[in-house]
Structures are given as structure tokens and as C-alpha cells.
Design an enzyme around this catalytic site. Structure first.
Site, short mmCIF file in Angstrom:
data_model
loop_
_atom_site.label_atom_id
_atom_site.label_comp_id
_atom_site.label_asym_id
_atom_site.label_seq_id
_atom_site.Cartn_x
_atom_site.Cartn_y
_atom_site.Cartn_z
N LYS A 111 17.67 -17.96 -65.79
CA LYS A 111 19.06 -17.89 -66.24
C LYS A 111 19.58 -19.24 -66.68
O LYS A 111 20.53 -19.31 -67.47
CB LYS A 111 19.97 -17.32 -65.13
CG LYS A 111 19.73 -15.85 -64.91
CD LYS A 111 20.89 -15.19 -64.16
CE LYS A 111 20.64 -13.70 -63.99
NZ LYS A 111 21.56 -13.05 -63.08
N LYS A 214 10.46 -7.57 -68.35
CA LYS A 214 11.01 -6.48 -67.55
C LYS A 214 12.17 -5.80 -68.29
O LYS A 214 12.86 -6.43 -69.10
CB LYS A 214 11.43 -6.97 -66.15
CG LYS A 214 12.67 -7.78 -66.11
CD LYS A 214 13.14 -8.00 -64.67
CE LYS A 214 14.44 -8.81 -64.74
NZ LYS A 214 15.02 -9.24 -63.52
N LYS A 217 19.23 -5.31 -68.27
CA LYS A 217 20.55 -5.00 -68.80
C LYS A 217 20.90 -5.93 -69.95
O LYS A 217 21.70 -5.59 -70.80
CB LYS A 217 21.62 -5.21 -67.71
CG LYS A 217 21.56 -4.24 -66.55
CD LYS A 217 22.52 -4.70 -65.43
CE LYS A 217 22.27 -3.96 -64.13
NZ LYS A 217 22.85 -4.63 -62.96
P1 TYM Z 1 20.48 -6.16 -60.13
O1 TYM Z 1 21.89 -5.70 -60.21
O2 TYM Z 1 19.97 -7.07 -61.19
O3 TYM Z 1 19.52 -4.92 -60.05
C1 TYM Z 1 19.74 -3.87 -59.14
C2 TYM Z 1 18.42 -3.39 -58.58
O4 TYM Z 1 17.59 -2.92 -59.65
C3 TYM Z 1 16.31 -3.55 -59.55
N1 TYM Z 1 15.77 -3.73 -60.90
C4 TYM Z 1 14.57 -3.31 -61.29
N2 TYM Z 1 13.61 -2.64 -60.63
C5 TYM Z 1 12.50 -2.34 -61.32
N3 TYM Z 1 12.32 -2.65 -62.64
C6 TYM Z 1 13.26 -3.32 -63.34
N4 TYM Z 1 13.09 -3.60 -64.62
C7 TYM Z 1 14.45 -3.68 -62.66
N5 TYM Z 1 15.59 -4.32 -63.03
C8 TYM Z 1 16.38 -4.36 -61.94
C9 TYM Z 1 16.58 -4.87 -58.87
O5 TYM Z 1 15.41 -5.39 -58.28
C10 TYM Z 1 17.64 -4.49 -57.87
O6 TYM Z 1 17.03 -3.96 -56.71
N6 TYM Z 1 20.51 -9.82 -56.71
C11 TYM Z 1 20.54 -8.38 -56.89
C12 TYM Z 1 21.76 -7.72 -56.26
C13 TYM Z 1 22.00 -8.07 -54.83
C14 TYM Z 1 21.25 -7.60 -53.71
C15 TYM Z 1 21.89 -8.15 -52.57
C16 TYM Z 1 20.13 -6.79 -53.58
C17 TYM Z 1 23.00 -8.83 -54.35
N7 TYM Z 1 22.94 -8.88 -52.98
C18 TYM Z 1 21.41 -7.89 -51.29
C19 TYM Z 1 19.65 -6.54 -52.29
C20 TYM Z 1 20.28 -7.10 -51.16
C21 TYM Z 1 20.57 -8.07 -58.38
O7 TYM Z 1 20.97 -8.88 -59.20
O8 TYM Z 1 20.22 -6.80 -58.69
#
Ligand code: TYM
Length: 351
Positions: A111, A214, A217
Site C-alpha cells: 500500500k 489476488k 476491491k
Molecule cells: P478485507 O476487508 O480486506 O477483507 C475481508 C476478508 O476477505 C479476505 N479476502 C480474501 N480471501 C481470499 N481471496 C481474496 N482474494 C481475498 N481478498 C480478501 C480477507 O483475507 C479478509 O479475511 N485487515 C482485514 C480486516 C480486519 C480483520 C480484523 C480481520 C480488521 N481487523 C481482525 C480479522 C480480524 C482486511 O482488511 O480485510
């Protein structure tokens, strides 16, 4: 007792990666666990401060949770900013964690790529510290996520471990600690060691345009991802246009090596059908993509259409979703406050 916690950022459209890597697992885990699922709005302002439609984004993530099958009465669904204890614990973790730990995170490097320190918020660097606080403010133990979050969860363990060690004597003076073993090391711990739950056939769903990136979004090409809200036509078009190689599907999982795009589509099929990749190849091994892709379209539409339909219905009535979030926020706050009272005592604050 295991406590499941996970979070999703209210930034941009939810896609198939979010669903298969995370939300689908949230649903499965509620059967036998106490679960807390959070819309992480405080994280959403780390990369971009001002959002025109943050409220509707928050509601749409909550709607996706409910539409996918999460029960907000038996479990907790809320948005992060409703529970200030997350930010309070994150501050303490900012003082436990080291700057170098944060700078080593590959997501931070991605990022921040090409930007200098004047262009990035301090929050972006401290992001994993807030994430650790999200989980540990409930003393969470199990965290279902996609593969891209693995490194952040390892950091959460490091932060928990350092807190436990730095405050070991203070923890001993309370009766809040428990004896755990970390490897062979006995530790009198306040925070548990979190376990990432990353298994399944699609821990990392890749872009439909490029099997080495990957699904995300933020990808500029909408053809690269299937959005949870896509209609049947859009899903069909994106899968038909998905990049593949000219060969037939192999009949064994080993045959997917070096074929990133084929591997990705088979993984998606397997996850959607609740099968293993091996089982999918038993069915489709030797077939061309011209046969496999239409089957994948049908399956994806069958699984996703009811969810997007229900999401639309829920989004029409914001009072219902807002009520769920308010109720979840209250219950989460009560639980987080129990932990924070103990943390404040351990750290030595006067209350
Ligand atoms: P975020 O919002 O980017 O994504 C949400 C969840 O989706 C999963 N994910 C994927 N899994 C498989 N293939 C992909 N291409 C893919 N893109 C996204 C992410 O791994 C995630 O599980 N930092 C986290 C949010 C967060 C969080 C937490 C998660 C904040 N606090 C505490 C667990 C525990 C995030 O940005 O997810």
C-alpha cells in the site's frame, strides 16, 4: 472456550474473494462457537480518510453478513467505531509493538509502494496493531480470514506475547492470567495466542484477469472480480472472459501446478460447491474450459443470487440493519469493557 472474531473493511464492493476467503467461513463457524463479526470502519480511514458513502458501505457489509446466513441474535454483528475499547487497546498495543514490526508487513509495503512517509497516514502503519486489538479486546482465539491476512495475525500473536511478557509480574498480581505454553515455554498469559483459520480450497482467490494477482476491491478492472452484488449476466460474462490456458483440465490436483488461472477457477468451483479440488477434477478432469466455465457460471449464480437478493432487500430498510448494528454494538461494548477494565489494572492506570 473458543471465541471466533473476524472483520471486513467497508471499502468498495465485496467480492467473491471476501465471500469464499472469509464470510462463508464465518457462517460455518457459528454452529459450534461464540462468534463476533465486525465491520471495521476505523480501519477504512487508514488508506483514505474521507469517504462519501461510508454509512452505506458499513450497512452493506452488515447486510452481506446477514444475507450470507449469520445470525445476529445468537452472535454479534457490529461496527468497530461503536466500541471505543478497540481504539483504546490499540493505543496500548502501539506502545507494546515496535515500529519495525509494522514496517515489515507486506500489505503495508504494497500500500505504501511508491509513496513517501509524508503521503501516508500514521494509521496505515499502525493498522495491524488495531487489528490485534479488535481480536484481543474480546480475548478472541480463532480468526477466519483469507491468506492475505496471515502475516497480520502472526503480528497479533507477537503483540499478545510481548504484552504477556512485559506485564508478566503485573498479570501475576491479578487473577486474570492463565498458564499457557508457547512452544515449550510456560507463560502466565493474559492474552491468548490467536489461531488463524485459513484452510479450504480458496484461501486466496485470484484475479480473473491475472492468476498471479489476488482478487481485490481496488483492482481497476471490474472484469477481474465477481462482486457479491453482480447479477447473473455480469457473473456469466466475467467467467466466460476469465483468462485461461488452452489445455483441458487435469484429472489430478498435481496437474494444476504452473496453471495459476486453471487452479484458481477449480478452487473457486470447489469452494462454492463445498468440495475439494480433487473432487472437482474427478468430475471435470479431461474437459475443456468450454464445458467447465458454463458449469461454474451456473454454480456461482446459484450460490450468489440468493445472497445478493437478500442484501438488496436488507439495504432497502436501513432501520432494520441499523438496529442489528446498534444491538451488536451494545453487546460488544459490554464484553470489551470487561477486558479493558482488567487491562487498565494490569497496565497500572488509576480508575
Ligand atoms: P478485507 O476487508 O480486506 O477483507 C475481508 C476478508 O476477505 C479476505 N479476502 C480474501 N480471501 C481470499 N481471496 C481474496 N482474494 C481475498 N481478498 C480478501 C480477507 O483475507 C479478509 O479475511 N485487515 C482485514 C480486516 C480486519 C480483520 C480484523 C480481520 C480488521 N481487523 C481482525 C480479522 C480480524 C482486511 O482488511 O480485510
Amino acid at each position: 472456550k473458543p471465541l471466533v472474531f473476524s472483520g471486513v473493511q467497508p471499502t468498495g464492493n465485496l467480492h467473491l474473494g471476501n465471500y469464499l476467503g472469509a464470510i462463508r467461513k464465518f457462517v460455518a463457524l457459528q454452529e459450534n462457537n461464540d462468534c463476533i463479526y465486525c465491520v471495521v470502519d476505523l480501519h477504512a480511514i487508514t488508506a483514505q480518510l474521507v469517504h462519501a458513502d461510508m454509512r452505506s458501505q458499513i450497512r452493506s457489509i452488515a447486510a452481506a453478513f446477514i444475507a450470507a446466513g449469520i445470525d445476529p441474535k445468537r452472535h454479534i454483528v457490529f461496527n468497530q467505531s461503536a466500541v471505543p475499547q478497540h481504539a483504546e487497546l490499540a493505543w496500548i498495543f502501539n506502545c507494546v509493538a515496535r515500529i519495525g514490526w509494522m514496517e515489515r508487513m507486506t500489505q503495508f509495503k504494497d500500500k505504501s509502494g511508491g509513496k513517501n512517509a509524508e503521503q501516508m497516514s500514521l494509521g496505515l502503519l499502525a493498522y495491524p496493531s488495531l487489528m490485534a486489538a479488535d481480536i484481543l479486546v474480546y480475548r478472541g482465539t480463532h480468526v477466519p480470514v483469507g491468506d492475505d491476512q496471515k502475516q497480520h495475525l502472526e503480528l497479533a500473536r507477537d503483540i499478545a506475547m510481548k504484552f504477556n511478557i512485559d506485564f508478566m509480574e503485573h498479570i501475576r498480581r491479578t487473577d486474570y492470567g492463565v498458564d499457557i505454553k508457547v512452544g515449550e515455554e510456560p507463560v502466565h498469559a493474559f492474552f491468548p495466542m490467536v489461531e488463524p483459520l485459513i484452510d479450504g480450497p480458496a484461501p486466496r482467490v485470484m484475479s480473473l484477469r491475472d492468476g498471479t494477482k489476488k482478487m481485490s476491491k481496488s483492482d481497476a478492472s471490474d472484469l477481474s472480480r465477481i462482486n457479491l452484488m453482480d447479477d447473473a449476466d455480469a457473473i456469466s460474462k466475467k467467467i466466460r472472459k476469465a483468462k485461461t490456458d488452452p489445455d483441458a483440465l487435469p484429472s489430478e490436483v498435481d496437474g494444476l501446478k504452473g496453471r495459476a488461472e486453471a487452479d484458481n477457477l477449480v478452487g473457486i468451483y470447489a469452494a462454492l460447491a463445498d468440495k475439494t479440488k480433487g473432487q472437482v477434477l474427478e468430475e471435470f478432469g479431461g474437459q475443456q474450459f468450454s464445458v467447465f466455465k458454463p458449469a461454474l457460471v451456473d454454480l456461482a449464480v446459484n450460490v450468489l443470487a440468493p445472497i445478493s437478493g437478500e442484501m438488496r432487500r436488507l439495504m432497502d430498510d436501513t432501520t432494520h440493519i441499523d438496529g442489528i448494528l446498534r444491538d451488536g454494538g451494545e453487546r460488544a461494548r459490554a464484553r470489551a469493557e470487561v477486558t479493558m477494565n482488567q487491562v487498565r489494572e494490569i497496565v497500572g492506570f488509576l480508575h
